[in-house]
Design an enzyme around this catalytic site. Structure first.
Site, mmCIF file in Angstrom:
data_model
loop_
_atom_site.group_PDB
_atom_site.id
_atom_site.type_symbol
_atom_site.label_atom_id
_atom_site.label_comp_id
_atom_site.label_asym_id
_atom_site.label_seq_id
_atom_site.Cartn_x
_atom_site.Cartn_y
_atom_site.Cartn_z
ATOM 1 N N VAL A 166 12.673 -9.296 26.042
ATOM 2 C CA VAL A 166 11.606 -10.268 25.834
ATOM 3 C C VAL A 166 11.821 -11.425 26.798
ATOM 4 O O VAL A 166 12.898 -12.025 26.827
ATOM 5 C CB VAL A 166 11.628 -10.775 24.370
ATOM 6 C CG1 VAL A 166 10.536 -11.790 24.129
ATOM 7 C CG2 VAL A 166 11.522 -9.600 23.405
ATOM 8 N N CYS A 167 10.809 -11.740 27.593
ATOM 9 C CA CYS A 167 10.919 -12.852 28.541
ATOM 10 C C CYS A 167 11.233 -14.138 27.784
ATOM 11 O O CYS A 167 10.458 -14.580 26.937
ATOM 12 C CB CYS A 167 9.630 -13.006 29.334
ATOM 13 S SG CYS A 167 9.651 -14.424 30.450
ATOM 14 N N VAL A 168 12.361 -14.729 28.091
ATOM 15 C CA VAL A 168 12.822 -15.905 27.352
ATOM 16 C C VAL A 168 11.869 -17.090 27.533
ATOM 17 O O VAL A 168 11.568 -17.789 26.571
ATOM 18 C CB VAL A 168 14.280 -16.266 27.714
ATOM 19 C CG1 VAL A 168 14.417 -16.674 29.171
ATOM 20 C CG2 VAL A 168 14.819 -17.341 26.789
ATOM 21 N N ALA B 16 8.694 -16.428 25.577
ATOM 22 C CA ALA B 16 8.990 -16.441 24.145
ATOM 23 C C ALA B 16 9.151 -17.868 23.629
ATOM 24 O O ALA B 16 8.590 -18.226 22.581
ATOM 25 C CB ALA B 16 10.246 -15.630 23.859
#
Length: 131
Positions: free
Chosen positions: A78-80, A83
Protein backbone atom coordinates in the site's frame (compact mmCIF):
# COMPACT_ATOMS: atom_id res chain seq x y z
CA UNK A 1 4.29 -18.36 -18.09
CA UNK A 2 4.24 -14.63 -17.43
CA UNK A 3 4.89 -12.71 -14.25
CA UNK A 4 2.77 -9.73 -13.25
CA UNK A 5 2.78 -6.75 -10.94
CA UNK A 6 -0.72 -5.40 -10.34
CA UNK A 7 -1.24 -1.69 -9.68
CA UNK A 8 -4.69 -0.89 -8.32
CA UNK A 9 -5.62 2.80 -8.33
CA UNK A 10 -9.43 2.81 -8.11
CA UNK A 11 -11.42 2.92 -4.88
CA UNK A 12 -13.37 -0.10 -3.73
CA UNK A 13 -17.15 0.15 -4.11
CA UNK A 14 -16.99 3.31 -6.27
CA UNK A 15 -14.79 1.81 -8.98
CA UNK A 16 -14.58 -1.57 -10.66
CA UNK A 17 -10.77 -1.50 -10.41
CA UNK A 18 -10.28 -3.62 -7.24
CA UNK A 19 -12.83 -6.24 -8.30
CA UNK A 20 -11.51 -6.39 -11.87
CA UNK A 21 -7.96 -6.78 -10.55
CA UNK A 22 -9.09 -9.53 -8.18
CA UNK A 23 -10.75 -11.43 -11.02
CA UNK A 24 -7.67 -10.96 -13.20
CA UNK A 25 -5.40 -12.19 -10.41
CA UNK A 26 -7.49 -15.30 -9.83
CA UNK A 27 -7.57 -16.13 -13.55
CA UNK A 28 -3.84 -15.50 -14.00
CA UNK A 29 -2.93 -17.68 -11.04
CA UNK A 30 -5.28 -20.44 -12.18
CA UNK A 31 -3.56 -20.37 -15.60
CA UNK A 32 -0.17 -20.85 -13.94
CA UNK A 33 1.10 -17.28 -14.16
CA UNK A 34 2.87 -15.58 -11.26
CA UNK A 35 1.92 -12.38 -9.49
CA UNK A 36 5.01 -10.88 -7.93
CA UNK A 37 3.19 -8.23 -5.95
CA UNK A 38 0.04 -6.15 -5.77
CA UNK A 39 0.46 -2.42 -5.26
CA UNK A 40 -2.43 -0.25 -4.09
CA UNK A 41 -2.08 3.40 -5.10
CA UNK A 42 -4.22 6.56 -5.12
CA UNK A 43 -7.78 5.69 -3.99
CA UNK A 44 -6.93 2.00 -4.29
CA UNK A 45 -5.32 2.26 -0.84
CA UNK A 46 -8.82 2.46 0.66
CA UNK A 47 -9.01 -1.29 0.17
CA UNK A 48 -6.47 -1.70 2.99
CA UNK A 49 -8.74 -0.10 5.60
CA UNK A 50 -9.45 -2.70 8.29
CA UNK A 51 -12.62 -0.85 9.31
CA UNK A 52 -14.43 -1.33 6.00
CA UNK A 53 -17.83 -2.98 6.54
CA UNK A 54 -19.72 -3.49 3.27
CA UNK A 55 -23.32 -4.76 3.36
CA UNK A 56 -23.62 -8.54 3.68
CA UNK A 57 -24.88 -8.92 0.11
CA UNK A 58 -21.74 -7.27 -1.34
CA UNK A 59 -18.30 -8.75 -1.84
CA UNK A 60 -15.98 -7.85 1.03
CA UNK A 61 -13.06 -6.87 -1.20
CA UNK A 62 -10.56 -6.45 1.62
CA UNK A 63 -11.17 -9.99 2.85
CA UNK A 64 -11.10 -11.39 -0.67
CA UNK A 65 -7.67 -9.83 -1.29
CA UNK A 66 -6.44 -11.05 2.10
CA UNK A 67 -7.57 -14.58 1.32
CA UNK A 68 -6.02 -14.57 -2.16
CA UNK A 69 -2.75 -13.25 -0.75
CA UNK A 70 -2.68 -15.88 1.98
CA UNK A 71 -3.44 -18.70 -0.44
CA UNK A 72 -0.79 -17.66 -2.96
CA UNK A 73 1.79 -15.85 -0.78
CA UNK A 74 1.20 -12.51 -2.54
CA UNK A 75 2.60 -9.20 -1.33
CA UNK A 76 -0.13 -6.60 -0.78
CA UNK A 77 1.73 -3.29 -0.75
CA UNK A 78 0.00 0.00 0.00
CA UNK A 79 1.49 3.35 -1.03
CA UNK A 80 2.36 4.98 2.27
CA UNK A 81 1.90 8.57 1.06
CA UNK A 82 -1.51 7.88 -0.48
CA UNK A 83 -2.57 5.88 2.58
CA UNK A 84 -1.62 8.57 5.07
CA UNK A 85 -3.55 11.17 3.04
CA UNK A 86 -6.62 8.97 3.33
CA UNK A 87 -6.27 8.13 7.02
CA UNK A 88 -4.90 4.61 6.70
CA UNK A 89 -2.02 3.94 9.07
CA UNK A 90 -0.15 0.97 10.47
CA UNK A 91 0.93 0.90 14.11
CA UNK A 92 4.33 2.45 13.35
CA UNK A 93 2.90 5.39 11.38
CA UNK A 94 0.20 6.00 13.97
CA UNK A 95 2.84 6.25 16.70
CA UNK A 96 5.04 8.47 14.52
CA UNK A 97 2.14 10.89 14.02
CA UNK A 98 1.02 10.78 17.67
CA UNK A 99 -2.20 8.91 16.99
CA UNK A 100 -3.65 6.32 19.34
CA UNK A 101 -5.17 4.06 16.67
CA UNK A 102 -4.20 2.38 13.43
CA UNK A 103 -6.37 0.73 10.80
CA UNK A 104 -4.21 -0.99 8.19
CA UNK A 105 -5.82 -4.35 7.47
CA UNK A 106 -3.90 -7.52 8.26
CA UNK A 107 -1.85 -8.81 5.35
CA UNK A 108 -1.28 -5.35 3.85
CA UNK A 109 2.04 -3.52 4.18
CA UNK A 110 2.80 0.17 3.77
CA UNK A 111 5.49 0.77 1.15
CA UNK A 112 6.94 3.47 -1.05
CA UNK A 113 6.67 3.85 -4.80
CA UNK A 114 10.16 2.36 -5.04
CA UNK A 115 8.58 -1.03 -4.32
CA UNK A 116 6.34 -0.63 -7.36
CA UNK A 117 9.30 0.36 -9.54
CA UNK A 118 11.36 -2.53 -8.18
CA UNK A 119 8.58 -4.95 -9.02
CA UNK A 120 8.24 -3.51 -12.51
CA UNK A 121 11.93 -4.01 -13.19
CA UNK A 122 11.87 -7.68 -12.28
CA UNK A 123 8.67 -8.93 -13.90
CA UNK A 124 7.19 -9.33 -17.37
CA UNK A 125 4.18 -7.04 -17.16
CA UNK A 126 2.59 -4.28 -15.13
CA UNK A 127 -1.20 -4.29 -15.14
CA UNK A 128 -2.87 -1.10 -13.90
CA UNK A 129 -6.50 -1.06 -12.78
CA UNK A 130 -7.96 2.41 -12.30
CA UNK A 131 -11.38 3.92 -11.82
Amino acid sequence: MAGFVLNICGAPYTSQAPLSALRFARAALAAGHQIQRVFFYQDGVLLANALTCPPQDETHLTREWQQLAANHQLELLVCVAAALRRGILDQKEAARHGLAHHNLAEGFTLAGLGQLVDGMSSTDRLMTFSG
